[in-house]
Design an enzyme around this catalytic site. Structure first.
Site, PDB file in Angstrom:
ATOM      1  N   LEU A 163       0.660  -1.193  -0.124  1.00  0.00           N
ATOM      2  CA  LEU A 163      -0.031   0.205  -0.037  1.00  0.00           C
ATOM      3  C   LEU A 163       0.946   1.276  -0.148  1.00  0.00           C
ATOM      4  O   LEU A 163       0.676   2.268  -0.699  1.00  0.00           O
ATOM      5  CB  LEU A 163      -0.923  -0.165   1.212  1.00  0.00           C
ATOM      6  CG  LEU A 163      -1.857   1.164   1.219  1.00  0.00           C
ATOM      7  CD1 LEU A 163      -2.926   1.080   0.018  1.00  0.00           C
ATOM      8  CD2 LEU A 163      -2.469   1.079   2.600  1.00  0.00           C
TER       9      LEU A 163
ATOM     10  N   LYS B  78      -3.454  11.508  17.378  1.00  0.00           N
ATOM     11  CA  LYS B  78      -3.120  10.156  17.814  1.00  0.00           C
ATOM     12  C   LYS B  78      -4.810   9.397  17.943  1.00  0.00           C
ATOM     13  O   LYS B  78      -5.428  10.185  18.481  1.00  0.00           O
ATOM     14  CB  LYS B  78      -2.508  10.158  18.896  1.00  0.00           C
ATOM     15  CG  LYS B  78      -0.966  10.115  18.736  1.00  0.00           C
ATOM     16  CD  LYS B  78      -0.251  10.310  20.116  1.00  0.00           C
ATOM     17  CE  LYS B  78       0.171   8.743  20.557  1.00  0.00           C
ATOM     18  NZ  LYS B  78       0.885   7.922  19.716  1.00  0.00           N
TER      19      LYS B  78
ATOM     20  N   GLY C 207      19.752  17.718  19.600  1.00  0.00           N
ATOM     21  CA  GLY C 207      20.547  16.534  19.583  1.00  0.00           C
ATOM     22  C   GLY C 207      20.739  16.276  18.218  1.00  0.00           C
ATOM     23  O   GLY C 207      22.251  16.321  17.722  1.00  0.00           O
TER      24      GLY C 207
ATOM     25  N   ARG D 119       3.399   6.426   6.260  1.00  0.00           N
ATOM     26  CA  ARG D 119       4.134   6.082   7.280  1.00  0.00           C
ATOM     27  C   ARG D 119       3.735   5.091   7.894  1.00  0.00           C
ATOM     28  O   ARG D 119       2.790   5.090   8.870  1.00  0.00           O
ATOM     29  CB  ARG D 119       4.349   7.421   8.064  1.00  0.00           C
ATOM     30  CG  ARG D 119       4.818   8.598   7.306  1.00  0.00           C
ATOM     31  CD  ARG D 119       6.370   8.660   6.781  1.00  0.00           C
ATOM     32  NE  ARG D 119       6.872   9.499   6.533  1.00  0.00           N
ATOM     33  CZ  ARG D 119       7.599  10.631   7.503  1.00  0.00           C
ATOM     34  NH1 ARG D 119       7.881  10.176   8.544  1.00  0.00           N
ATOM     35  NH2 ARG D 119       7.937  11.565   6.783  1.00  0.00           N
TER      36      ARG D 119
ATOM     37  N   ASP E 182      15.804  12.316  26.637  1.00  0.00           N
ATOM     38  CA  ASP E 182      14.513  12.740  25.906  1.00  0.00           C
ATOM     39  C   ASP E 182      13.378  11.851  26.009  1.00  0.00           C
ATOM     40  O   ASP E 182      13.538  10.646  26.332  1.00  0.00           O
ATOM     41  CB  ASP E 182      15.043  12.571  24.401  1.00  0.00           C
ATOM     42  CG  ASP E 182      15.789  13.336  23.902  1.00  0.00           C
ATOM     43  OD1 ASP E 182      15.997  14.503  24.099  1.00  0.00           O
ATOM     44  OD2 ASP E 182      16.730  12.924  22.800  1.00  0.00           O
TER      45      ASP E 182
ATOM     46  N   HIS F 225      13.779  16.609  27.123  1.00  0.00           N
ATOM     47  CA  HIS F 225      13.206  17.376  25.879  1.00  0.00           C
ATOM     48  C   HIS F 225      11.872  16.736  25.668  1.00  0.00           C
ATOM     49  O   HIS F 225      11.679  15.403  25.736  1.00  0.00           O
ATOM     50  CB  HIS F 225      14.253  17.344  24.587  1.00  0.00           C
ATOM     51  CG  HIS F 225      13.420  17.503  23.623  1.00  0.00           C
ATOM     52  ND1 HIS F 225      12.981  18.953  23.292  1.00  0.00           N
ATOM     53  CD2 HIS F 225      13.043  16.896  22.612  1.00  0.00           C
ATOM     54  CE1 HIS F 225      12.285  18.843  22.094  1.00  0.00           C
ATOM     55  NE2 HIS F 225      12.391  17.617  21.551  1.00  0.00           N
TER      56      HIS F 225
ATOM     57  N   CYS G  22       8.787  17.038  22.848  1.00  0.00           N
ATOM     58  CA  CYS G  22       8.212  17.790  21.417  1.00  0.00           C
ATOM     59  C   CYS G  22       6.874  18.217  21.554  1.00  0.00           C
ATOM     60  O   CYS G  22       6.309  17.693  20.483  1.00  0.00           O
ATOM     61  CB  CYS G  22       8.585  17.114  20.371  1.00  0.00           C
ATOM     62  SG  CYS G  22       9.547  15.651  20.669  1.00  0.00           S
TER      63      CYS G  22
ATOM     64  N   GLU H 236       8.474  22.400  22.679  1.00  0.00           N
ATOM     65  CA  GLU H 236       8.200  23.211  21.643  1.00  0.00           C
ATOM     66  C   GLU H 236       7.256  24.268  21.993  1.00  0.00           C
ATOM     67  O   GLU H 236       6.214  24.198  22.715  1.00  0.00           O
ATOM     68  CB  GLU H 236       7.384  22.182  20.611  1.00  0.00           C
ATOM     69  CG  GLU H 236       6.810  22.514  19.580  1.00  0.00           C
ATOM     70  CD  GLU H 236       5.801  21.395  19.034  1.00  0.00           C
ATOM     71  OE1 GLU H 236       6.320  20.447  18.737  1.00  0.00           O
ATOM     72  OE2 GLU H 236       4.701  21.979  18.449  1.00  0.00           O
TER      73      GLU H 236
ATOM     74  N   HIS I 187       9.406  22.020  11.958  1.00  0.00           N
ATOM     75  CA  HIS I 187       8.596  21.221  11.151  1.00  0.00           C
ATOM     76  C   HIS I 187       8.426  21.910   9.891  1.00  0.00           C
ATOM     77  O   HIS I 187       8.054  21.492   8.838  1.00  0.00           O
ATOM     78  CB  HIS I 187       7.308  20.818  11.615  1.00  0.00           C
ATOM     79  CG  HIS I 187       7.612  19.867  13.134  1.00  0.00           C
ATOM     80  ND1 HIS I 187       7.480  20.896  14.385  1.00  0.00           N
ATOM     81  CD2 HIS I 187       7.623  18.551  13.372  1.00  0.00           C
ATOM     82  CE1 HIS I 187       7.761  19.667  15.301  1.00  0.00           C
ATOM     83  NE2 HIS I 187       7.981  18.663  14.780  1.00  0.00           N
TER      84      HIS I 187
HETATM   85  N1  GLN Z   1      17.383  14.149  20.483  1.00  0.00           N
HETATM   86  C1  GLN Z   1      16.498  13.664  19.731  1.00  0.00           C
HETATM   87  C2  GLN Z   1      16.862  14.633  18.251  1.00  0.00           C
HETATM   88  O1  GLN Z   1      17.113  15.693  18.445  1.00  0.00           O
HETATM   89  C3  GLN Z   1      14.984  14.165  19.851  1.00  0.00           C
HETATM   90  C4  GLN Z   1      13.878  13.681  19.260  1.00  0.00           C
HETATM   91  C5  GLN Z   1      12.641  13.878  19.547  1.00  0.00           C
HETATM   92  O2  GLN Z   1      12.306  14.598  20.546  1.00  0.00           O
HETATM   93  N2  GLN Z   1      11.400  13.265  19.081  1.00  0.00           N
HETATM   94  O3  GLN Z   1      16.229  14.010  17.204  1.00  0.00           O
HETATM   95 ZN    ZN Z   2      11.198  16.994  19.823  1.00  0.00          ZN
END
Ligand code: GLN
Ligand code: ZN
Length: 781
Positions: free
Chosen positions: A41, A147, A461, A544, A628, A670, A672, A694, A723
């Protein structure tokens, strides 16, 4: 409360009660994976988007996949087989098209919403890298994607306005039913129910989407009537909203909708899954429809109550085979459930099914020749789950014995149980979850050691994973490149990356994560307790797919995983390097996790393994370490009442992995996303010295939570929306920082992008980071 006549915890006497237990149970499936064993697919849709195949060719791939999926289920012996569970992108999007709810910005007019319009809603009309949510320059932006409940599947969010009008605008569901019937399949069309659709959509203005219910149900009635005319006996309407905390409005909507849909055409089965019903149970049982499906895997706490209260005029479908995981079913446990139900509901009114659609499972074990045979004997993917349902409907003693043997081997296997891990965990003390000094003291020591300027700059990162980097890794994995050559190449790109960061003056550089394919797989491959598949893909969104690792056993770290990369990178710069690790909750959340112990226990094991890596990095003189946890939020349970329990063990797992270091070592984390309002106390309880999040897209508005809560530690609100391919100017980032500075104590503020840079190109990264450093400098004067 009515009690089952007998309880059968041990099923030893099961086959002696043939009279009472006689008769095979009726089997059905809620949905089957659509992506194809070889990801056919994905290949076809992407080829179509690139203009390499025609719409007819794409449709023909769809037909072939459907025919194969139906044939497999029929051959396995499923009595009632789902149709319209297929989709070229997403079933919620298909429903949007079916009821003609195309957002006005796409200027759709006409009778039938065609495939291309659907793709446009999903992808926008200017396909930049991000693909979702952001406004595309010059084009029309895509609908948001989010999601599906607590799965890793993402649906296209329907958009509602006060003047939204629904009308029947598609024929996919009818066509696929006809197609199945022509192939002699006993097919049951599947559709997301109207209340779940309205609940999951987003009002584009201030109004109540449930006011649209009436006219939406009119369209459903028409759909049901037409299906009936085509000869459909059953239709399945999925209403997983039953597993959420429901206010009066959706409860009323559910009753109102099914009072009409229950008599509109074919017999209706309403399916709920993903969680227990709790206070919604009696309302659910009152739905005036012919059959109700219940997820026993997630909802076992309600089972006795459900059986006791189950109406005498309905069919009960029990989802006993887990559609969300990859483990073999425990036949003894399922039999005990089915036995109980059979005694109360009777064999004629009891159906058996997977807990939810199998779209969340990989397709078949058949294509995993590389998987260790012992591990494989414990697993069941969609095809094997289908076979389990059929087996359970009329269990043969030898099949039960086989199942018992497989489960017994798993319980005892030394591959799973590592006494050393259990001993180490048992020795963990509360003190191991605490840094030895409070943040205020740590911070002083860290500042003295790191000597960073005000508004220090850093990144999250990863740096661009260029085609060159990916090609080298692919060659190395295929054995076409020697490890020494591959590693020398990676070291070379790390050096370039650090030289770049030094040249523009990033205060806390990173090595760039070039050695990693994926932030979970990379660690899973080096930890014990994980296995990897070749073809076990699951759809994440659109074309994806993801291939989550299988976390099957006790987790430990045989040797350091990242230390040599960070250590050698640190020798290349005077500035303090930040080491990069993935946290325990994210590793847990993005894997298929063992089901033989609580998730909290598995999280502790991962945490202890990562803790070792954190300490080793410190020993290697890495002064700042980022752990993370982008998946912390998505692990939140569907019901609010369960949040506290989850957040409690999740926070403890993070603290276990982060607290083994000296006070002058700076721990970063971190995430996101930016919605922290409802979990800010837990975020603060992580006690990370620095958190990067973010915020750029919301213009810093989302810092509210940190302001209201008076978040005590340091924080780096993202100033560059990575993004989007757009390069933010110095001025723009300076403005964002000025806003942030007015909201949180300036001495706590870091300067960084929203997320990792691995999907961006160097031509964007270079100027954007240069601008970012300049913005920070402007702030310092
Ligand atoms: N350290 C990861 C990066 O910079 C963090 C990715 C994420 O937060 N999804 O890609
Ligand atoms: Zn992130």
């Amino acid at each position: 409360m009515m009690k089952p006549k007998t309880t059968h915890d041990a099923n030893d006497n099961l086959f002696e009660e043939a009279d009472e237990m006689d008769g095979k149970l009726f089997t059905h499936n809620l949905g089957y994976p659509r992506i194809g064993e070889q990801r056919e697919l994905k290949r076809a849709t992407e080829a179509y988007w690139k203009g390499k195949i025609s719409c007819d060719e794409l449709e023909s791939t769809g037909r072939t996949l459907r025919a194969l999926n139906w044939a497999k289920q029929k051959a396995a012996g499923i009595d009632l087989i789902p149709c319209n569970d297929f989709s070229f992108y997403d079933q919620t999007l298909d429903l949007t098209c079916l009821v003609g709810n195309v957002p006005p910005r796409f200027r759709w007019e006409g009778e039938k919403v065609d495939l291309d319009t659907g793709f446009r809603i999903a992808r926008g009309t200017d396909h930049h890298a991000c693909g979702h949510g952001c406004s595309a320059q010059g084009g029309v932006f895509a609908s948001e994607m989010t999601k599906w409940f607590d799965t890793n599947y993402h649906y296209i969010v329907p958009e509602f306005r006060a003047d939204t009008e629904f009308r029947l605008s598609g024929t996919k569901i009818f066509d696929e039913f006809k197609e199945a019937t022509a192939l002699n399949i006993n097919a049951k069309p599947v559709l997301i129910g109207p209340v779940t659709y309205l609940t999951l959509g987003k009002a584009q203005e201030d109004f109540d989407p449930y006011t649209l219910l009436d006219q939406l149900v009119v369209v459903y009635e028409e759909i049901l009537r037409r299906l009936s005319a085509l000869g459909a006996e059953w239709v399945q309407l999925d209403e997983p909203v039953w597993a959420l905390d429901l206010s009066d409005a959706p409860l009323k909507a559910l009753q109102a909708a099914y009072a009409r849909l229950g008599k509109a055409g074919p017999k209706v089965i309403v399916a709920t899954y993903f969680g227990p019903l709790r206070e919604n149970l009696s309302h659910f049982l009152e739905l005036p429809v012919a059959a109700l499906h219940y997820d026993v895997v997630r909802g076992v706490e309600d089972l006795d109550r459900l059986l006791a209260l189950f109406p005498t005029d309905k069919i009960l479908s029990l989802g006993v085979v887990d559609g969300r995981n990859i483990w073999k079913n425990n036949f003894d446990a399922s039999l005990s459930v089915l036995d109980k139900a059979r005694r109360i509901v009777g064999v004629e009114r009891l159906w058996i099914a997977p807990s939810c659609s199998l779209q969340h499972s990989p397709i078949t074990l058949k294509n995993e020749p590389g998987l260790d045979p012992e591990l494989k004997s414990w697993l069941a993917f969609a095809d094997e789950k289908v076979a389990e349902i059929v087996a359970l409907s009329n269990l043969k003693p030898e099949t039960l014995e086989e199942n018992r043997a497989a489960l017994a081997s798993r319980r005892k296997s030394s591959r799973i149980h590592d006494p050393k891990v259990k001993t180490r965990l048992a020795a963990v003390q509360n003190a191991d979850l605490e840094r030895s000094a409070p943040f205020a003291e740590r911070r002083k020591l860290q500042h003295e050691k790191l000597k960073l300027p005000a508004f220090p700059t850093t990144t999250i990162g990863s740096f661009p994973q260029t085609a060159e980097v990916r090609a080298a890794r692919a060659k190395w994995k295929r054995g076409e490149m020697q490890t020494t050559a591959y590693e020398a190449f990676i070291k070379y790109v790390i050096r370039e990356c650090i030289e770049f960061q030094d040249s523009i003056g990033i205060d806390m550089p990173v090595h760039g994560e070039f050695e990693r394919n994926d932030m979970v797989e990379y660690f899973g491959e080096q930890l014990s307790g994980f296995a990897f598949t070749e073809n076990a893909w699951v759809q994440s969104y659109g074309s994806r797919y993801v291939k989550p690792p299988i976390l099957f056993g006790d987790v430990s770290r045989p040797r350091p995983m990242t230390v040599r990369w960070s250590e050698s990178a640190q020798t290349l710069t005077e500035r303090p390097m930040k080491g990069m690790l993935t946290g325990p909750i994210t590793i847990l959340q993005w894997s298929f996790v063992r089901d033989d112990q609580p998730r909290s226990e598995t999280a502790r094991q991962i945490a202890l393994a990562i803790r070792g890596e954190v300490i080793d990095l410190e020993t290697a003189k890495i002064a700042a370490i980022q752990i993370d946890e982008p998946a912390l939020r998505e692990g939140l349970p569907l019901r609010h009442a369960d949040w506290k329990y989850y957040l409690d063990w999740a926070v403890k797992a993070f603290r276990l992995c982060a607290s083994g270091v000296r006070n002058d070592t700076q721990i970063h984390t971190h995430m996101c996303y930016s919605e922290f309002n409802d979990i800010i106390a837990a975020i603060a309880a992580l006690d990370a010295d620095v958190i990067t999040i973010e915020t750029s897209r919301s213009n810093m508005e989302l810092l509210d939570a940190f302001v209201d809560f008076a978040y005590p530690n340091e924080i780096g609100p993202g100033v560059w929306d990575i993004h989007s391919p757009r390069i933010p100017s110095v001025e723009e980032m300076e403005n964002l920082l000025s806003r942030a500075k007015a909201l949180i104590p300036p001495e706590n503020l870091w300067v960084n992008p929203d997320c990792g840079l691995k999907t961006r190109g160097w031509e964007e990264v270079k100027p954007a980071l240069q601008n970012m450093v300049q913005a920070a400098r402007n702030l310092r004067v």
